[in-house]
Enzyme design. Structure first.
Site, PDB file in Angstrom:
ATOM      1  CB  ALA A  14      -0.965  -0.092   1.087  1.00 57.95           C
ATOM      2  CG  LEU A  41     -13.419  13.331   1.568  1.00 57.04           C
ATOM      3  CD1 LEU A  41     -12.253  13.064   2.276  1.00 57.04           C
ATOM      4  CD2 LEU A  41     -12.927  13.726   0.269  1.00 57.04           C
TER       5      LEU A  41
HETATM    6  C1  COA Z   1      -6.576  -1.122   2.201  1.00 59.90           C
HETATM    7  C2  COA Z   1      -5.625  -2.198   1.721  1.00 59.90           C
HETATM    8  C3  COA Z   1      -4.969  -1.779   0.470  1.00 59.90           C
HETATM    9  C4  COA Z   1      -4.369  -2.240   2.787  1.00 59.90           C
HETATM   10  O1  COA Z   1      -3.721  -3.271   2.334  1.00 59.90           O
HETATM   11  P1  COA Z   1      -2.624  -4.009   3.276  1.00 59.90           P
HETATM   12  O2  COA Z   1      -2.007  -5.221   2.649  1.00 59.90           O
HETATM   13  O3  COA Z   1      -3.297  -4.327   4.802  1.00 59.90           O
HETATM   14  O4  COA Z   1      -1.525  -2.605   3.846  1.00 59.90           O
HETATM   15  P2  COA Z   1       0.032  -2.847   3.408  1.00 59.90           P
HETATM   16  O5  COA Z   1       0.726  -3.852   4.452  1.00 59.90           O
HETATM   17  O6  COA Z   1       0.429  -3.200   2.110  1.00 59.90           O
HETATM   18  O7  COA Z   1       0.506  -1.459   4.085  1.00 59.90           O
HETATM   19  C5  COA Z   1       0.396  -1.177   5.336  1.00 59.90           C
HETATM   20  C6  COA Z   1       0.503   0.406   5.338  1.00 59.90           C
HETATM   21  O8  COA Z   1      -0.242   1.226   4.367  1.00 59.90           O
HETATM   22  C7  COA Z   1      -1.167   1.894   5.142  1.00 59.90           C
HETATM   23  N1  COA Z   1      -2.612   2.031   4.717  1.00 59.90           N
HETATM   24  C8  COA Z   1      -3.297   0.876   4.419  1.00 59.90           C
HETATM   25  N2  COA Z   1      -4.431   1.212   3.912  1.00 59.90           N
HETATM   26  C9  COA Z   1      -4.673   2.598   4.083  1.00 59.90           C
HETATM   27  C10 COA Z   1      -5.474   3.526   3.602  1.00 59.90           C
HETATM   28  N3  COA Z   1      -6.786   3.054   3.149  1.00 59.90           N
HETATM   29  N4  COA Z   1      -5.175   4.792   3.902  1.00 59.90           N
HETATM   30  C11 COA Z   1      -3.939   5.118   4.385  1.00 59.90           C
HETATM   31  N5  COA Z   1      -3.080   4.401   4.472  1.00 59.90           N
HETATM   32  C12 COA Z   1      -3.307   2.855   4.550  1.00 59.90           C
HETATM   33  C13 COA Z   1      -1.296   1.370   6.339  1.00 59.90           C
HETATM   34  O9  COA Z   1      -1.500   2.455   7.665  1.00 59.90           O
HETATM   35  C14 COA Z   1       0.200   0.942   6.709  1.00 59.90           C
HETATM   36  O10 COA Z   1       1.230   2.100   6.960  1.00 59.90           O
HETATM   37  P3  COA Z   1       1.687   2.431   8.403  1.00 59.90           P
HETATM   38  O11 COA Z   1       2.452   1.159   9.023  1.00 59.90           O
HETATM   39  O12 COA Z   1       2.385   3.708   8.369  1.00 59.90           O
HETATM   40  O13 COA Z   1       0.465   2.539   9.504  1.00 59.90           O
HETATM   41  C15 COA Z   1      -6.262  -3.554   1.816  1.00 59.90           C
HETATM   42  O14 COA Z   1      -6.918  -3.892   3.129  1.00 59.90           O
HETATM   43  C16 COA Z   1      -7.573  -3.551   0.931  1.00 59.90           C
HETATM   44  O15 COA Z   1      -7.069  -3.652  -0.558  1.00 59.90           O
HETATM   45  N6  COA Z   1      -8.627  -3.414   1.383  1.00 59.90           N
HETATM   46  C17 COA Z   1      -9.869  -3.502   0.479  1.00 59.90           C
HETATM   47  C18 COA Z   1     -10.350  -2.171   0.100  1.00 59.90           C
HETATM   48  C19 COA Z   1     -10.365  -0.960   1.347  1.00 59.90           C
HETATM   49  O16 COA Z   1     -10.972  -1.227   2.045  1.00 59.90           O
HETATM   50  N7  COA Z   1      -9.570   0.073   0.805  1.00 59.90           N
HETATM   51  C20 COA Z   1      -9.499   1.086   1.772  1.00 59.90           C
HETATM   52  C21 COA Z   1     -10.781   2.096   1.825  1.00 59.90           C
HETATM   53  S1  COA Z   1     -10.533   3.481   2.891  1.00 59.90           S
END
Ligand code: COA
Length: 412
Positions: free
Chosen positions: A169, A411
């Site tokens: 992410a 948003l």
């Molecule tokens: C949201 C999503 C992309 C996160 O993916 P992930 O594999 O859990 O996260 P990663 O390990 O790649 O990365 C983690 C980092 O990204 C950040 N991050 C993840 N999602 C984020 C978001 N929506 N906004 C801001 N930062 C985010 C985390 O805070 C973390 O950083 P930090 O250590 O400084 O806190 C994933 O859960 C997903 O695709 N979910 C479904 C769609 C969704 O819900 N999207 C968000 C809508 S608000």
């Protein structure tokens, strides 16, 4: 609106998802850090000054050698279908519940005036050509206090379920930021469900059932304590027709009147969207099953005196969770911008609920931004447990957080 607030307690912001206050990535970014909370000596405004565009990193960030970056052309039906299908599988809220924005809705949300195709950032597996990640930005003008700032609205961050928790992410966020900076834009607004830095505000979703029988039958909602189905259905019944004289759907010729109303109304908020008539035409003119705007016209002057808008996004409930497998799609409406000058807001919103019900909406949601909280109780909205949305600004510091009612920005 600028009254001093009590110093916020960082522990309030313990992230729902990670349960920790350590944010390895966000701590390196120009956002308001938790330790800066309540420090009134820090200036409001950009955290980092802009650089020359020529100094912005020109090549994309490294994602992984097996994957490649793409710019998604959302106006191409094939590409839009690909993103739509990707979200269908991977943008799930809960295992049995999937948010399902239609292709038309995605195009509306992602291709506003002046949008950049290369801000619709996709990642494909080189071998299979499968889309595995997505993040988007769209250009926006957002007023913060007295300054109108060109920003990107960043949204739709989504990673293939099999690639989660690998710190991908942050790479997507950095890549979209790089592309935004290449357009000489240095600030962004983005929502998140977890608190990743100090939010501008934290909003709560409230929901109003319009079709309680279906929602309860499919397992989306539960019957209240000491309630029968027939009493519940009666409780949430809405009138058969709108009651405000002059209430009708918005048309192209109303754009000027709606723009005036909206611009005047949004002036009162500390952080607010800025719309000109081209934006209004694009964001508010009704589109079937996407955006719905109604207004009230004065019978004497023919001026637009009030208007209301909502967008619709279906959810799918998987059959295993449903007691009635035939009803698997839940039509959700979300309040967008509403402005009243002559009608009371609860009365106008009652008409909104009425037309929503006529359009087949099962549940109507609203965030507690602007003056929305003023109609929740009267119109039987209930707080959606755990449904919080944190608003963040990238590279812009506000001296203190705002309450949702001080924010004129929607948003999603
Ligand atoms: C949201 C999503 C992309 C996160 O993916 P992930 O594999 O859990 O996260 P990663 O390990 O790649 O990365 C983690 C980092 O990204 C950040 N991050 C993840 N999602 C984020 C978001 N929506 N906004 C801001 N930062 C985010 C985390 O805070 C973390 O950083 P930090 O250590 O400084 O806190 C994933 O859960 C997903 O695709 N979910 C479904 C769609 C969704 O819900 N999207 C968000 C809508 S608000």
């Amino acid at each position: 609106m600028s009254d001093p607030k009590p110093k916020p307690n960082p522990k309030e912001y313990t992230s729902g998802g990670s349960g920790t206050m350590t944010h390895e990535f966000w701590e390196t970014q120009p956002v308001v850090q938790f330790e800066d909370m309540g420090d009134t000596t820090l200036p409001e405004g950009p955290i980092e000054p802009p650089t020359l565009v020529s100094e912005v990193k020109q090549e994309p960030y490294n994602f992984h050698e097996d994957y490649e970056w793409i710019a998604c052309d959302m106006k191409s039906d094939d590409m839009c279908s690909e993103v739509y299908n990707f979200f269908k599988v991977h943008y799930a809220d809960k295992p049995n519940l999937k948010v399902h924005p239609s292709k038309e809705w995605l195009m509306w949300a992602l291709c506003p005036p002046g949008y950049y195709q290369n801000w619709h950032v996709g990642v494909r597996a080189k071998a299979t050509k499968k889309l595995v990640a997505f993040i988007s930005g769209v250009p926006a003008r957002i007023r913060v206090r007295d300054e109108v700032v060109r920003m990107a609205n960043i949204n739709f961050l989504c990673i293939d379920k099999s690639l989660r928790s690998r710190r991908l992410a942050p790479i997507l966020i950095m890549e979209v930021t790089r592309r935004v900076r290449l357009k000489n834009i240095w600030q962004a607004a983005y929502p998140s469900r977890d608190v990743v830095s100090r939010p501008v505000t934290t909003c709560q979703y409230w929901g109003r059932m319009l079709n309680p029988k279906k929602l309860i039958d499919v397992g989306y909602a539960a019957l209240g304590e000491r309630m029968t189905m027939s009493r519940t259905v009666k409780l949430y019944k809405v009138p058969d027709a709108p009651s405000t004289p002059g209430f009708r759907e918005m048309e192209l010729s109303d754009c000027f009147g709606v723009t005036e109303l909206l611009r005047n109304y949004l002036r009162q908020f500390g952080v607010a969207a800025c719309f000109d008539s081209e934006d209004v035409m694009r964001w508010f003119l009704p589109r079937k099953d996407v955006i719905h705007t109604y207004l009230v016209v004065s019978p004497e002057t023919y001026d637009v005196t009030d208007f209301c808008s909502f967008y619709t996004v279906p959810f799918t409930i998987s059959n295993s969770a449903s007691r009635n497998p035939e009803n698997t799609t839940v039509q959700c409406a979300y309040s967008y911008y509403n402005v009243v000058t002559q009608t009371s807001l609860p009365k106008l919103m009652n008409d909104v609920l009425t037309v929503s019900k006529q359009k087949g909406v099962d549940i109507f949601y609203a965030l507690d931004v602007m003056q929305n909280a003023s109609f929740f109780t009267e119109l039987k909205f209930c707080r959606s447990e755990g449904a919080l949305l944190h608003y963040h600004l990238y590279n812009y510091r506000l001296g203190s957080s705002l309450t949702p009612s001080e924010v004129g920005l929607v948003l999603w």
